[in-house]
Design a protein around this motif. Structure first.
Motif, mmCIF file in Angstrom:
data_model
loop_
_atom_site.group_PDB
_atom_site.id
_atom_site.type_symbol
_atom_site.label_atom_id
_atom_site.label_comp_id
_atom_site.label_asym_id
_atom_site.label_seq_id
_atom_site.Cartn_x
_atom_site.Cartn_y
_atom_site.Cartn_z
ATOM 1 N N PRO A 72 3.846 13.630 3.307
ATOM 2 C CA PRO A 72 3.876 13.892 4.748
ATOM 3 C C PRO A 72 5.265 14.328 5.196
ATOM 4 O O PRO A 72 6.272 14.031 4.539
ATOM 5 C CB PRO A 72 3.507 12.540 5.343
ATOM 6 N N ILE A 127 4.926 6.362 9.005
ATOM 7 C CA ILE A 127 4.169 7.281 8.154
ATOM 8 C C ILE A 127 4.438 7.010 6.677
ATOM 9 O O ILE A 127 3.515 7.012 5.847
ATOM 10 C CB ILE A 127 4.490 8.739 8.515
ATOM 11 N N TYR A 136 2.531 5.437 1.847
ATOM 12 C CA TYR A 136 1.640 6.471 2.378
ATOM 13 C C TYR A 136 0.573 6.910 1.384
ATOM 14 O O TYR A 136 -0.605 7.013 1.772
ATOM 15 C CB TYR A 136 2.460 7.692 2.827
ATOM 16 N N TYR A 369 -4.472 15.596 9.855
ATOM 17 C CA TYR A 369 -3.177 15.610 10.531
ATOM 18 C C TYR A 369 -3.305 16.058 11.983
ATOM 19 O O TYR A 369 -2.496 15.658 12.829
ATOM 20 C CB TYR A 369 -2.195 16.504 9.767
ATOM 21 N N LEU A 390 3.613 15.952 13.238
ATOM 22 C CA LEU A 390 3.333 15.508 11.870
ATOM 23 C C LEU A 390 2.682 16.635 11.079
ATOM 24 O O LEU A 390 1.826 17.353 11.593
ATOM 25 C CB LEU A 390 2.405 14.291 11.873
#
Length: 464
Positions: A72, A127, A136, A369, A390
């Protein structure tokens, strides 16, 4: 299609200012505060699908591990107009990505966003470590696995004192129930965990994020508020595969001899019972890996006839191949990656992996996302005053990266690109060099000097 139908973080109006949703009033007949039961067996998809069917297990794991391996990225928006353009292009390619669209998005991303590397940043922390027990990759793999198996994925947020979220926990989707809101406007009041007939504590709707696939099965009790599992469309194929594996297992367990040994010596009419028993004992003693390709000695001439596989067993094996392909088709997963010998459409496994990312993983990540940006980002924007975004790092996907030497050769001929544009194409940060370096063997036509618009058009045509 992954959606979240509730808007938990939007500013709600006062009751007197709410609009009346007449459509929902006609569609639903909710009992006040009662959990909405799903007219489906979510737990069966876990127990009879993922846990015992090797093809379902392999496909789901193949998708979740590939998607969770894409890291991410937390961005700060530095050009709102280009950020909107970036998201528009991503939405256009939400069903199937292409290498060309990915290259265009990478260039636009550099201009629209600035990456956050501060480990103290609250959204960056959340995140990269959603909760104390998971990073994550594991968190996303759990979430995506539930959605692929049951059609639903739920994430519970733990709120901090400043209004942001400090932890995210994946909920077991096969035991999660939606609690109806009798006002018909929001439809969902909360969620509860129902395990073994014991309802748990009600979680408010604003503390839960619900990913789901589209479910066209509307009914008056709101079953369509749950997502439809892809395995529902393949349930007959899965049952066929499970039954076929069980039948072959029983055939192997209860199977008899694989052939018959008989005398072919013309001087010997037949073996006596004692001789047959002695020969069987001798042949059994010579079985096993230690006697592989060993020499056997007999004082009579013997023949051997191998029994053929029964037609029913052959049909079960062929049916198993079709079952595997049905499951792969439901999930849009290349069957070549499951070593399907009769269905090789790509030249090599690398091409199949690339197809997996372009047709499946990237579209799924794009949807997921988009929902994270809709639910998480506004909360952190309000608390920090920043403008977050993000995203996932598509450049980290090895299967999509062109061979470095091939890309360098391509860029060396693309003289109309600036030095910074070439650096961006190779995944490096720009250094402020916007010059175009033209080869000496190119002779300019003074009468037809190329404008910036001509060069822009040339870029588009060359890229295509």
């Amino acid at each position: 299609m992954a959606l979240i139908d509730l808007l938990p973080f939007a500013q709600t109006k006062a009751p007197s200012e709410r609009l009346v949703n007449e459509l929902n009033r006609q569609l639903f007949r909710f009992h006040k505060g009662m959990p909405i039961s799903l007219d489906d067996t979510q737990n069966a998809y876990v127990e009879d699908g993922y846990e015992i069917n090797p093809d379902v297990y392999s496909v789901v794991n193949g998708i979740t591990k590939a998607a969770a391996a894409v890291p991410p990225i937390v961005h700060i928006v530095k050009d709102q107009r280009k950020a909107l353009k970036y998201n528009q292009i991503k939405r256009v390619n939400k069903d199937k990505a292409s290498q060309g669209s990915i290259d265009n998005l990478l260039e636009l991303k550099q201009q629209a966003f600035e990456e956050v590397h501060d480990e103290q940043d609250p959204l960056y922390q959340l995140i990269n470590q959603p909760n104390p027990l998971q990073g994550y990759p594991e968190w996303y793999e759990n979430m995506k696995g539930f959605q692929l198996i049951t059609g639903n994925a739920y994430c519970h947020f733990i709120e901090l004192g400043d209004g942001t979220f400090g932890e995210m926990w994946v909920m077991p989707s096969q035991f999660t129930k939606i609690i109806a809101d009798p006002t018909f406007e929001s439809l969902v009041r909360g969620y509860t965990i129902d395990m073994y007939g014991h309802d748990g504590h009600e979680l408010p709707a604003e503390s839960v994020m619900h990913w789901k696939y589209w479910n066209p099965d509307y009914d008056s009790v709101g079953s369509h508020l749950y997502g439809m599992s892809p395995l529902k469309a393949a349930r007959r194929s899965i049952r066929l595969g499970n039954d076929g594996d069980q039948a072959l297992s029983k055939a192997l367990k209860n199977g008899g001899a694989s052939g018959v040994v008989y005398p072919t010596d013309p001087d010997l009419e037949q073996l006596t019972p004692a001789q047959r028993s002695q020969l069987e004992t001798y042949l059994r003693s010579m079985q096993g890996p230690d006697n592989y390709k060993a020499w056997l000695v007999s004082n009579v001439k013997l023949g051997f006839e191998k029994f053929g596989m029964p037609p029913v067993d052959l049909e079960i094996i062929e049916a198993g191949k079709m079952t595997q392909r049905d499951i792969c088709n439901v999930f849009n997963f290349p069957s070549e990656l499951l070593n399907d010998p009769d269905n090789k459409t790509n030249a090599n496994k690398q091409e199949s992996r690339k197809q997996l990312y372009l047709d499946n993983v990237i579209p799924e990540l794009t949807r997921d996302y988009a929902e994270l940006n809709r639910s998480l980002v506004p909360v952190f924007n309000r608390a920090t005053g920043k403008n977050y975004h993000l995203d996932f790092d598509v450049q980290a996907i090895d299967a999509l990266n062109k061979d470095a030497s091939e890309k360098v050769d391509w860029l060396s001929k693309a003289w109309w690109l600036t030095a910074d544009e070439k650096r961006i194409e190779m995944g490096y940060q720009p250094v402020g060099d916007n010059n175009r370096y033209i080869p000496m063997n190119l002779i300019p036509d003074a009468a037809n000097e190329m404008t910036d618009e001509d060069i822009k058009l040339l870029k588009q045509e060359y890229g295509a």
